[in-house]
Scaffold this motif. Structure first.
Motif, short mmCIF file in Angstrom:
data_model
loop_
_atom_site.label_atom_id
_atom_site.label_comp_id
_atom_site.label_asym_id
_atom_site.label_seq_id
_atom_site.Cartn_x
_atom_site.Cartn_y
_atom_site.Cartn_z
N TYR A 504 0.85 -1.20 0.00
CA TYR A 504 0.00 0.00 0.00
C TYR A 504 0.88 1.24 0.00
CZ TYR A 504 -3.40 3.48 1.51
OH TYR A 504 -4.21 4.59 1.60
N GLU A 505 0.62 2.11 -0.95
CA GLU A 505 1.36 3.37 -1.07
C GLU A 505 0.36 4.52 -1.18
OE1 GLU A 505 4.48 3.71 -0.78
OE2 GLU A 505 5.38 1.77 -1.23
N PRO A 506 0.73 5.74 -0.74
CA PRO A 506 2.02 6.09 -0.16
C PRO A 506 2.13 5.55 1.27
CG PRO A 506 0.56 7.97 -0.10
CD PRO A 506 -0.17 6.90 -0.85
N PHE A 507 3.35 5.24 1.68
CA PHE A 507 3.58 4.66 2.99
C PHE A 507 4.43 5.58 3.84
CE2 PHE A 507 6.52 2.16 5.70
CZ PHE A 507 5.59 1.65 6.60
N GLU A 508 3.97 5.87 5.03
CA GLU A 508 4.70 6.66 6.01
C GLU A 508 4.62 5.91 7.33
OE1 GLU A 508 6.54 8.43 8.46
OE2 GLU A 508 6.56 9.79 6.73
N ALA A 509 5.76 5.47 7.84
CA ALA A 509 5.77 4.62 9.03
C ALA A 509 5.15 5.30 10.25
CB ALA A 509 7.19 4.18 9.36
N ARG A 510 5.17 6.63 10.28
CA ARG A 510 4.62 7.36 11.42
C ARG A 510 3.11 7.55 11.33
NH1 ARG A 510 6.73 12.86 12.18
NH2 ARG A 510 7.10 12.93 9.94
N GLU A 511 2.52 7.19 10.20
CA GLU A 511 1.10 7.49 10.00
C GLU A 511 0.21 6.54 10.79
OE1 GLU A 511 -2.29 7.94 6.50
OE2 GLU A 511 -0.22 7.48 5.96
N VAL A 512 -0.69 7.12 11.56
CA VAL A 512 -1.71 6.37 12.28
C VAL A 512 -2.94 6.30 11.39
CG1 VAL A 512 -3.13 6.28 14.37
CG2 VAL A 512 -0.81 7.20 14.48
N GLY A 519 -2.09 2.51 16.65
CA GLY A 519 -0.66 2.69 16.44
C GLY A 519 -0.32 2.93 14.99
N ASN A 520 0.96 2.76 14.68
CA ASN A 520 1.43 2.90 13.31
C ASN A 520 2.46 1.81 13.03
OD1 ASN A 520 3.90 3.75 14.47
ND2 ASN A 520 3.35 5.92 14.30
N SER A 521 3.10 1.89 11.88
CA SER A 521 4.02 0.83 11.49
C SER A 521 5.23 0.74 12.42
CB SER A 521 4.49 1.03 10.05
OG SER A 521 5.25 -0.08 9.62
N THR A 568 0.88 7.80 23.69
CA THR A 568 1.47 8.78 24.60
C THR A 568 2.83 8.27 25.08
OG1 THR A 568 0.27 7.71 26.41
CG2 THR A 568 -0.74 9.67 25.44
N GLY A 569 3.56 9.13 25.75
CA GLY A 569 4.87 8.74 26.27
C GLY A 569 5.86 8.46 25.17
N LEU A 570 5.92 9.35 24.19
CA LEU A 570 6.76 9.11 23.02
C LEU A 570 8.23 9.42 23.30
CD1 LEU A 570 4.44 10.53 20.22
CD2 LEU A 570 5.22 8.17 20.41
N ILE A 571 9.07 8.45 22.96
CA ILE A 571 10.52 8.65 22.85
C ILE A 571 10.82 8.33 21.40
CG2 ILE A 571 12.80 8.03 23.69
CD1 ILE A 571 11.41 6.71 26.10
N GLY A 572 10.97 9.36 20.58
CA GLY A 572 10.94 9.12 19.15
C GLY A 572 9.55 8.63 18.79
N GLN A 573 9.47 7.44 18.20
CA GLN A 573 8.17 6.83 17.92
C GLN A 573 7.82 5.72 18.92
OE1 GLN A 573 5.60 7.46 15.31
NE2 GLN A 573 6.68 9.36 15.76
N TYR A 574 8.73 5.39 19.80
CA TYR A 574 8.42 4.46 20.88
C TYR A 574 7.37 5.10 21.77
CZ TYR A 574 8.94 1.69 25.15
OH TYR A 574 8.69 0.91 26.25
#
Length: 933
Positions: A504-512, A519-521, A568-574
């Motif tokens: 599936y495109e377009p793909f953005e790992a941060r996209e919810v 979550g996201n990828s 919540t509690g994001l460290i980067g995307q963690y």
């Protein structure tokens, strides 16, 4: 891999006196922020959670009924959920008032101040400012104790409002005598058919002074769907009235028996003392030493939150309400409810296998009974209802972990059969998952999350089969446990959704978005707990996988796409505030970098758990957020429940003592020898690949233009470079031609609407068949849309409205265009004049998701694209309160009209009305196909 000392003391747990660890419990932790906890009185795993309610609106931050930011109490109800993300409970609400009684919640509610509020383990108190009434609450497992001090003389009232919070389906109050009543409440909220009975005993005679009843109202019996009563008596200044409330999930007789078993005492202090003793016994299972009282408070409040649920859900004599709404008696086990398994399988249940093996067996026995009585294992069970909330069938993780760790007390064979049943159903994308070895967007929403979590659950079932010697089942489920490979994109290292055979495109790992669950990828690309060596190999080895773990922590700390309050509690995307991330920091152990695990875990422990109302970084989620803290401070975590092993990190406290049911004590300090660690069972066992099961070959990717004008090039790519590809095409002229697969050598061109099928083969092992459809445009029209589409719901672009491909009722698959808070105007250009006789456009309604069909649809015609003539107006006839997800076609015949342009104008519903949970928000229009004949 970390060195931790475990000293076996050999002390008998039963001989250890329960120390006063309840003094460290602060029930206000998590009542602010997004923790969703409640501060009221509860005993370990008790049926009663007696707590104040400051929220009656079903708001997200009011899921527990209480939020620390509030200043008004509506009453004190006897059931509450600990840290969930959906609202329910708040049953059997009582509220003391003075003066003229009112049954209006705005009038009987009272202001309060936190300075006059106290909460501790098994106890809660507050002063109600409106009438200067002191309230104290404590409880046993099944009986709530209230003590009201009326600091002014006059007329005292105790309000019983059965319409408090969720929808009342049936209510009944029976007056037994002037000090005793019986109450029945059947309600609908998250649990759509919840039964609860209560026996209420007042310490002095009371009379009904006001009532609101829309059903029976005679002979001391009141019933209906609107039901509230005020019970009144005169009081002297400083007089106390005590109220005891016994609950039962079965019937009045059950409530009476529970009162006899646990409600005989009239000594509030003695009941409170027993509640404290119950908590001291529970909390003393883990002894922690620290000079920092705040850290002790955070730890023991975490253990308190873990031990708040699941809740006992049977009467004192063992009678319970089964999943089929029939009555049963629990024999040799306790029956429970409130299983937030998507959350708790990760940490809370593994913790229970350490400190409460007997209760773990009871949980599994409850699962088995729910399977026998309701047809399947629980997913998110609440009050004998299956909510079907969240994904996976994670009861199998709890079962597999119990079996792997040798916990007895339940029927392994029955547990396995129940688990296998969950995996063989045809619901929630499982049919596609079984047939294709993965779920695509075309099959089911949240396809990536479901695929990877089903794969882990299948591995758990395989472990059960191995223990039971069921080799055929072991082989089958081990192969299924590799299904994650079909969504692992080797080009970018992410778990990526697939649609129509392609990525599936377009793909953005941060996209919810709707391809992932909360979550996201980033969050799901590490969710291969069952095969971490395989995931490392897929990335190209330990060094590259280490870089991939580094990447989640160093990525930008903003998500894109849909706003998701759980992240919540994001460290980067963690995201420490949501469960899919909880094992990720421990993955450094698998690449030989335990020091990185240590650093990340310590940072999280230091920064995301505080002794404050907002001291939890995300929803408590029935103990999972706290279980992560408890395990991590002890220096252990179960990355893969179902394996009898623990990953380790540097312990947070100087000393921790685990008192176990077998009479032994394990002491954890910061010094160790590896032999001691190994002997005591907290070793990082090296998971060795089992060569006895077949490795899965992943399905190839088929790429081409899904919609094309004249021709399109088709390219088929294996996910493993060693695979051979075989393919077959079927177009509209091939219907009666028998075709066979042939070897794929290079890209090819198609010029008709065509189905392309392909599979990969390696070492004689074939993948599932990938099927893709490529459509030649049914017309060469153009379309312009004078509205702004939501980027989450584009359906692939503006041509989606005239491509001949229709969306279905599962709009999350992505075939609908979504527009929020605006009228949709689309203009079709036929390129040359055409005669028009029939017009239609289709819309979707999912009221609960804010999607409502338009108020009306207008069709216009034009020859020049400037001057339009109205052909037809169609008004909506669908009730916006109708919650059924459905499609409405606004179709009409028109007098033969020649036109080059057609304009479709769909008028949006507007603001969501007061009755809607999203009142005040802008409704969506979801539109798909526009057709003209």
């Amino acid at each position: 891999m970390k060195k931790i000392v475990f000293v076996l003391l050999g002390l008998v747990a039963n001989n250890l006196s329960a120390q006063n660890y309840s003094q460290y419990v602060n029930p206000f932790i998590g009542t602010g922020g997004h923790g969703h906890t409640f501060p009221g009185a509860v005993v370990p795993f008790g049926m009663v959670q007696l707590s104040p309610d400051t929220r009656i609106d079903g708001s997200w931050d009011g899921c527990s009924g209480y939020h620390y930011s509030d200043s008004v109490i509506y009453g004190f109800s006897h059931t509450h959920l600990n840290g969930t993300g959906v609202s329910d409970y708040g049953d059997i609400m009582l509220m003391p008032t003075m003066g003229k009684p009112s049954l209006n919640s705005k009038e009987y509610s009272s202001k309060f101040s936190h300075k006059n509020e106290k909460a501790s383990a098994g106890f809660y108190s507050v002063k109600l400012d409106k009438n200067n009434i002191g309230v104290r609450l404590t409880t046993t497992k099944r009986v709530g104790y209230h003590e009201y001090t009326f600091n002014n003389a006059g007329n005292a009232n105790i309000i019983l409002d059965l319409n408090h919070r969720d929808k009342l389906l049936e209510g009944e109050v029976k007056i037994i005598d002037d000090k005793t009543i019986e109450v029945f409440r059947r309600s609908e909220a998250w649990a759509t058919n919840q039964y609860i009975y209560a026996r209420i005993e007042f310490s002095k005679p009371v009379k009904i002074s006001k009532k609101e009843v829309n059903g029976k109202n005679e002979n001391n019996l009141y019933s209906g769907t609107e039901l509230a009563l005020a019970f009144s008596t005169s009081v002297k200044k400083g007089e106390k009235i005590s109220v005891k409330v016994a609950l039962s999930p079965t019937d009045y007789d059950g409530a009476s028996k529970n009162m006899l078993a646990e409600g005989k005492s009239n000594d509030f202090a003695a009941v409170q003392k027993q509640a404290i003793a119950d908590w001291d016994k529970e909390l003393s299972k883990i002894e922690v030493k620290s000079d920092d009282r705040d850290k002790l408070t955070v730890f023991y409040t975490a253990l308190y939150h873990v031990s708040t649920q699941p809740n006992i859900n049977m009467d004192a004599d063992g009678k319970y309400r089964g999943r089929d709404n029939k009555f049963y008696y629990a024999k040799d086990f306790d029956y429970y409810t409130v299983f937030s398994l998507w959350d708790t399988f990760r940490g809370a249940h593994p913790l229970m296998t350490l400190i409460d093996r007997k209760r773990t067996a009871d949980f599994v026995n409850t699962f088995i009974k729910q399977y026998e009585q309701g047809g399947k294992l629980p997913v998110w069970e609440l009050a004998s209802n299956e909510t079907e909330c969240m994904i996976g069938y994670h009861a199998v993780s709890v079962i597999a972990d119990a079996m792997a760790k040798g916990i007895k007390g339940f029927d392994y064979e029955k547990a396995f059969q129940a688990s296998k049943n969950s995996a063989m159903l045809d619901i929630f994308g499982l049919n596609a998952y079984k047939n294709n070895n993965y779920i695509s967007i075309d099959d089911e929403h949240e396809s990536v999350s479901k695929t990877v979590e089903y794969a882990y659950d299948d591995w758990c079932i395989a472990q059960m089969a191995k223990i039971l010697g069921k080799n055929e089942d072991y082989q089958y489920f081990m192969k299924r446990s590799q299904n994650w490979k079909n969504l692992y994109n080797p080009k970018n290292g992410f778990m990526q959704p697939r649609k129509n055979g392609n990525w599936y495109e377009p793909f953005e790992a941060r996209e919810v978005n709707n391809n992932y669950t909360e979550g996201n990828s980033w969050h799901y690309s590490y969710s291969v707990q069952q095969d971490i060596p395989g995931l490392i190999a897929a990335h190209g080895g330990k060094e590259k996988f280490e870089q991939f773990i580094d990447a989640i922590f160093s990525a930008p700390d903003k998500t894109t796409g849909r706003e998701q309050v759980d992240i919540t509690g994001l460290i980067g995307q963690y995201a420490q505030g949501n469960e899919p991330s909880h094992h990720i920091a421990y993955l450094y152990n698998y690449v030989g970098k335990p020091e990185k695990t240590d650093a990340k875990i310590k940072y999280i422990l230091d920064n995301y758990y505080k002794n404050t109302p907002d001291g939890l970084i995300g929803n408590e989620d029935c103990g999972q957020m706290s279980a992560w803290y408890i395990l991590s401070t002890m220096g252990i975590y179960s990355v893969t429940p179902g394996l009898p092993e623990w990953q380790t990190t540097k312990p947070y406290f100087d000393e921790v003592k685990l008192h176990l049911e077998d009479g032994t004590t394990k002491t954890i300090t910061k010094n160790t020898s590896k032999e001691e660690l190994k002997r005591l069972g907290f070793e990082n066992v090296k998971t060795i690949k089992d060569p006895s099961y077949t490795e899965q070959t992943a399905s190839p990717v088929i790429a081409a233009d899904r919609l094309f004008d004249f021709t399109t090039k088709v390219e088929i790519t294996p996910l493993n470079g060693k695979d051979k590809i075989y393919y077959m095409t079927l177009d509209e002229d091939d219907k009666n031609i028998r075709k066979t697969f042939k070897a794929y050598k290079e890209p090819f061109t198609i010029s008709k609407t065509t189905q392309v099928s392909a599979y990969a083969e390696r070492n004689g092992e074939k993948s599932s068949i990938t099927i893709a459809h490529f459509n030649k445009r049914p017309n060469h029209w153009d379309i312009n849309i004078n509205s702004k589409v939501n980027p989450q719901y584009t359906a692939g672009g503006k041509l989606a409205l005239i491509d001949g491909i229709n969306g279905d009722v599962n709009w999350r698959k992505g075939e609908w265009q979504g527009y929020q808070g605006q009228t949709v105007e689309a203009i079709i250009d036929f390129k040359s004049p055409q005669q028009i006789k029939h017009l239609s456009s289709t819309y979707l309604q999912d009221s609960r998701a804010w999607i409502l069909v338009p108020k009306k649809v207008e069709y216009y015609a034009s020859m020049d694209g400037k001057t339009y003539i109205l052909l037809k107006t169609l008004d909506n006839t669908l009730n916006p309160k109708d919650e059924k997800v459905q499609i409405k076609d606004f179709a009409t015949e028109v007098l033969p009209t020649e036109a080059r342009y057609i304009k479709v104008k769909a008028y949006h519903f507007g603001k969501l009305p007061a009755w809607h949970q999203g009142a005040g928000g802008d409704a969506y229009i979801f539109i798909d196909e526009i057709s003209v004949k």
